[in-house]
Design a protein around this motif. Sequence first.
Motif, PDB file in Angstrom:
ATOM      1  N   ARG A 196       0.824  -1.220   0.000  1.00  0.00           N
ATOM      2  CA  ARG A 196       0.000   0.000   0.000  1.00  0.00           C
ATOM      3  C   ARG A 196       0.853   1.263   0.000  1.00  0.00           C
ATOM      4  NH1 ARG A 196      -3.894   0.664   4.977  1.00  0.00           N
ATOM      5  NH2 ARG A 196      -4.570  -1.416   4.328  1.00  0.00           N
ATOM      6  N   ASP A 197       2.115   1.154   0.425  1.00  0.00           N
ATOM      7  CA  ASP A 197       3.008   2.313   0.406  1.00  0.00           C
ATOM      8  C   ASP A 197       3.278   2.798  -1.017  1.00  0.00           C
ATOM      9  OD1 ASP A 197       3.189   2.238   3.132  1.00  0.00           O
ATOM     10  OD2 ASP A 197       5.065   1.103   3.169  1.00  0.00           O
ATOM     11  N   GLU A 198       3.072   1.909  -1.993  1.00  0.00           N
ATOM     12  CA  GLU A 198       3.330   2.269  -3.390  1.00  0.00           C
ATOM     13  C   GLU A 198       2.155   3.000  -4.034  1.00  0.00           C
ATOM     14  OE1 GLU A 198       4.760  -1.097  -5.682  1.00  0.00           O
ATOM     15  OE2 GLU A 198       5.743  -1.906  -3.904  1.00  0.00           O
ATOM     16  N   VAL A 199       1.013   3.055  -3.357  1.00  0.00           N
ATOM     17  CA  VAL A 199      -0.133   3.807  -3.876  1.00  0.00           C
ATOM     18  C   VAL A 199       0.117   5.279  -3.569  1.00  0.00           C
ATOM     19  CG1 VAL A 199      -2.627   4.138  -3.811  1.00  0.00           C
ATOM     20  CG2 VAL A 199      -1.654   1.850  -3.430  1.00  0.00           C
ATOM     21  N   ASP A 200       0.082   6.134  -4.592  1.00  0.00           N
ATOM     22  CA  ASP A 200       0.412   7.540  -4.348  1.00  0.00           C
ATOM     23  C   ASP A 200      -0.665   8.208  -3.494  1.00  0.00           C
ATOM     24  OD1 ASP A 200      -1.457   9.288  -6.260  1.00  0.00           O
ATOM     25  OD2 ASP A 200      -0.877   7.489  -7.348  1.00  0.00           O
ATOM     26  N   ALA A 201      -0.236   9.211  -2.751  1.00  0.00           N
ATOM     27  CA  ALA A 201      -1.095   9.883  -1.770  1.00  0.00           C
ATOM     28  C   ALA A 201      -2.324  10.501  -2.422  1.00  0.00           C
ATOM     29  CB  ALA A 201      -0.290  10.961  -1.042  1.00  0.00           C
ATOM     30  N   GLU A 202      -2.175  10.999  -3.631  1.00  0.00           N
ATOM     31  CA  GLU A 202      -3.311  11.631  -4.323  1.00  0.00           C
ATOM     32  C   GLU A 202      -4.421  10.616  -4.586  1.00  0.00           C
ATOM     33  OE1 GLU A 202      -4.270  14.053  -8.473  1.00  0.00           O
ATOM     34  OE2 GLU A 202      -2.196  13.781  -7.811  1.00  0.00           O
ATOM     35  N   THR A 203      -4.021   9.402  -4.974  1.00  0.00           N
ATOM     36  CA  THR A 203      -5.010   8.351  -5.232  1.00  0.00           C
ATOM     37  C   THR A 203      -5.748   7.983  -3.953  1.00  0.00           C
ATOM     38  OG1 THR A 203      -3.733   7.428  -7.070  1.00  0.00           O
ATOM     39  CG2 THR A 203      -5.325   5.966  -6.007  1.00  0.00           C
ATOM     40  N   VAL A 204      -5.004   7.844  -2.861  1.00  0.00           N
ATOM     41  CA  VAL A 204      -5.623   7.492  -1.579  1.00  0.00           C
ATOM     42  C   VAL A 204      -6.588   8.588  -1.146  1.00  0.00           C
ATOM     43  CG1 VAL A 204      -5.211   7.031   0.859  1.00  0.00           C
ATOM     44  CG2 VAL A 204      -3.649   6.097  -0.855  1.00  0.00           C
ATOM     45  N   GLU A 205      -6.167   9.846  -1.285  1.00  0.00           N
ATOM     46  CA  GLU A 205      -7.026  10.964  -0.884  1.00  0.00           C
ATOM     47  C   GLU A 205      -8.294  11.008  -1.738  1.00  0.00           C
ATOM     48  OE1 GLU A 205      -8.584  13.817   1.274  1.00  0.00           O
ATOM     49  OE2 GLU A 205      -6.732  12.722   1.761  1.00  0.00           O
ATOM     50  N   ASN A 206      -8.149  10.715  -3.014  1.00  0.00           N
ATOM     51  CA  ASN A 206      -9.316  10.699  -3.895  1.00  0.00           C
ATOM     52  C   ASN A 206     -10.286   9.590  -3.488  1.00  0.00           C
ATOM     53  OD1 ASN A 206     -10.679  11.677  -6.399  1.00  0.00           O
ATOM     54  ND2 ASN A 206     -10.344   9.556  -7.032  1.00  0.00           N
ATOM     55  N   GLY A 231     -13.054   1.907   6.098  1.00  0.00           N
ATOM     56  CA  GLY A 231     -13.346   0.564   5.613  1.00  0.00           C
ATOM     57  C   GLY A 231     -13.322   0.492   4.096  1.00  0.00           C
ATOM     58  N   ARG A 232     -13.861   1.513   3.447  1.00  0.00           N
ATOM     59  CA  ARG A 232     -13.892   1.506   1.981  1.00  0.00           C
ATOM     60  C   ARG A 232     -12.517   1.757   1.374  1.00  0.00           C
ATOM     61  NH1 ARG A 232     -19.909   4.286   0.921  1.00  0.00           N
ATOM     62  NH2 ARG A 232     -21.029   2.463   1.737  1.00  0.00           N
ATOM     63  N   VAL A 233     -11.711   2.567   2.023  1.00  0.00           N
ATOM     64  CA  VAL A 233     -10.333   2.766   1.547  1.00  0.00           C
ATOM     65  C   VAL A 233      -9.539   1.469   1.708  1.00  0.00           C
ATOM     66  CG1 VAL A 233      -8.162   3.975   1.965  1.00  0.00           C
ATOM     67  CG2 VAL A 233     -10.315   5.248   1.951  1.00  0.00           C
ATOM     68  N   GLU A 239      -8.236  -4.685  -2.973  1.00  0.00           N
ATOM     69  CA  GLU A 239      -8.481  -4.975  -4.380  1.00  0.00           C
ATOM     70  C   GLU A 239      -7.234  -4.785  -5.233  1.00  0.00           C
ATOM     71  OE1 GLU A 239     -11.386  -3.438  -8.024  1.00  0.00           O
ATOM     72  OE2 GLU A 239     -11.836  -2.908  -5.948  1.00  0.00           O
ATOM     73  N   ASN A 240      -6.377  -3.822  -4.853  1.00  0.00           N
ATOM     74  CA  ASN A 240      -5.267  -3.425  -5.717  1.00  0.00           C
ATOM     75  C   ASN A 240      -3.871  -3.803  -5.228  1.00  0.00           C
ATOM     76  OD1 ASN A 240      -6.466  -1.576  -7.994  1.00  0.00           O
ATOM     77  ND2 ASN A 240      -7.560  -1.041  -6.119  1.00  0.00           N
ATOM     78  N   VAL A 241      -3.717  -4.019  -3.932  1.00  0.00           N
ATOM     79  CA  VAL A 241      -2.390  -4.297  -3.361  1.00  0.00           C
ATOM     80  C   VAL A 241      -2.171  -5.806  -3.285  1.00  0.00           C
ATOM     81  CG1 VAL A 241      -0.914  -4.022  -1.337  1.00  0.00           C
ATOM     82  CG2 VAL A 241      -2.418  -2.143  -2.059  1.00  0.00           C
ATOM     83  N   LEU A 242      -1.149  -6.303  -3.944  1.00  0.00           N
ATOM     84  CA  LEU A 242      -0.914  -7.745  -4.009  1.00  0.00           C
ATOM     85  C   LEU A 242      -0.905  -8.394  -2.634  1.00  0.00           C
ATOM     86  CD1 LEU A 242      -0.170 -10.393  -5.422  1.00  0.00           C
ATOM     87  CD2 LEU A 242       2.235  -9.672  -5.334  1.00  0.00           C
TER      88      LEU A 242
END
Length: 276
Positions: A196-206, A231-233, A239-242
């Motif tokens: 999850r550290d590889e998901v950029d902050a902008e995507t998480v905030e969105n 919970g939804r984040v 769904e996306n993090v291996l």
Amino acid sequence: MANYTAADIKALREQTGAGMLDVKKALDEADGDRAKATEILRVKGLKGVTKREGRTTSNGLVAARVENGVGTLVEVLCETDFVAKSEKFGELAQQVLDQAVASGAADADALLKSTLGDGRTVQDLLDEANATIGEKIEVKRVARLEGGNVVSYLHKTSPDLPAQIGVLVALEGGDEQVGRDVAMHIAAFSPTVLTRDEVDAETVENERRVAEATAKEEGKPEAALPRIVEGRVNGYFKENVLLEQPFAKDAKKTVGKVLEEAGANAQSFARFRVGS
């Protein structure tokens, strides 16, 4: 009438990968001489290379090789499934893979500029194949992974086509079986990042904004919003993090847990699906 047979047409099509009409015209012009017809196809094809540059390449194949702890994955594209499953295209893709391995190229641009043993670049090789086959052909992506245990997996989405999904996964520790299981999982569930550290902050905030807006639209209580959003984040991460995905063979465990139990750590992975 030119002196050639249906067998000559078939042989020249298999040799060059060109369409039937183009092959017949070339044989007519060469009076049945297959060597001359091959040259005619090549010359006429090269003239059309520029015209084909804007065409869409949505078919093709992926190919992979692992040698001495290094995995290489290439995606070679063409326009039609007819060409994708031809012997000529398959041989071309193997040449591209061979050069990717030999050159150590880590991206498509470096591979295309690399030089073969006969002095041609890979781009020259593709242009010549483009000319004889009559379709736009390109190397879309290249991946190169190193690790203590690198495993590849190729998957056919249709029995009459070459592999359309290719995966490389690099592990530290573990054995071949757990590596293959994880590679197959990646092929099926298409994670986008390892952690999850590889998901950029902008995507998480969105994702947080969307989750909160959706919850409000659904009429959820204000006091419950932080828990619902979190919970939804987390659902997005699953769904996306291996490492956080439920494992394909046992959904009660995450991929990370399966690797932990096998004494393995995932270092990196690559997944290509033709045309996507």
